[in-house]
Write a protein that holds these residues in place. Sequence first.
Motif, PDB file in Angstrom:
ATOM      1  N   SER A 138       1.261  -1.917  -0.309  1.00  0.00           N
ATOM      2  CA  SER A 138       0.140  -0.187   0.219  1.00  0.00           C
ATOM      3  C   SER A 138       0.939   0.674  -0.319  1.00  0.00           C
ATOM      4  O   SER A 138       1.956   1.127   0.451  1.00  0.00           O
ATOM      5  CB  SER A 138      -1.250  -0.289   1.125  1.00  0.00           C
ATOM      6  N   HIS A 139       0.725   2.172  -0.467  1.00  0.00           N
ATOM      7  CA  HIS A 139       1.112   3.704   0.170  1.00  0.00           C
ATOM      8  C   HIS A 139       1.276   4.412   1.028  1.00  0.00           C
ATOM      9  O   HIS A 139       2.696   4.688   0.709  1.00  0.00           O
ATOM     10  CB  HIS A 139       0.302   4.924  -1.255  1.00  0.00           C
ATOM     11  N   GLN A 145      -0.294  -5.798  -1.601  1.00  0.00           N
ATOM     12  CA  GLN A 145      -1.411  -5.543  -2.132  1.00  0.00           C
ATOM     13  C   GLN A 145      -1.574  -7.574  -2.816  1.00  0.00           C
ATOM     14  O   GLN A 145      -0.710  -7.813  -3.597  1.00  0.00           O
ATOM     15  CB  GLN A 145      -0.723  -4.637  -2.777  1.00  0.00           C
TER      16      GLN A 145
END
Length: 168
Positions: A138-139, A145
């Motif tokens: 994820s950012h 993911q």
Amino acid sequence: KPAKMPVGRTVGKIKKHLSGIYRHFIRDGKLELWFDGEQLGYDEPKVLVAPRDVSGASDTWKKSVSISLPGNKTVKGFVAIREEASTAEAGLALFRRGRLIVGSGDEGYRPTTIFGQPNSYRYQRVFGELHLEGFGVSHTKDAIQWGGLEDDFLSALKKQMNEEPLPI
């Protein structure tokens, strides 16, 4: 006004969290991690050494894991049984590029298909470190993911954990 430094148990949790995230770099000597003048290290959990049954020699309850998934994704590492039960410290730690992504401190990755319920032996004793390659994060870098592959991963992991000669 300057920010206040955390105190008490919060400081201990911060130290444990940081040393857990960067444990591979600390182990390899690539990183010296300092917090408020104290060098941090990672305390390795002790692996259970016990016989499988009353007639056998003692085994070290740790096994390697190697999983290949579609899209050139791999998971490698180990699973083991803790010498002492710990609801807070059991669970899996998932790494990407040497850095912990999921499973820090008292928040180990514990999918029910592998670990069962919180009062179970597995939930309190099984732990491991798994290195994921080919997966995104994820950012905020705090989640894997999976791209729809988490169930396939868990199925393959459970199968390898249950294989003879030492089913975890």
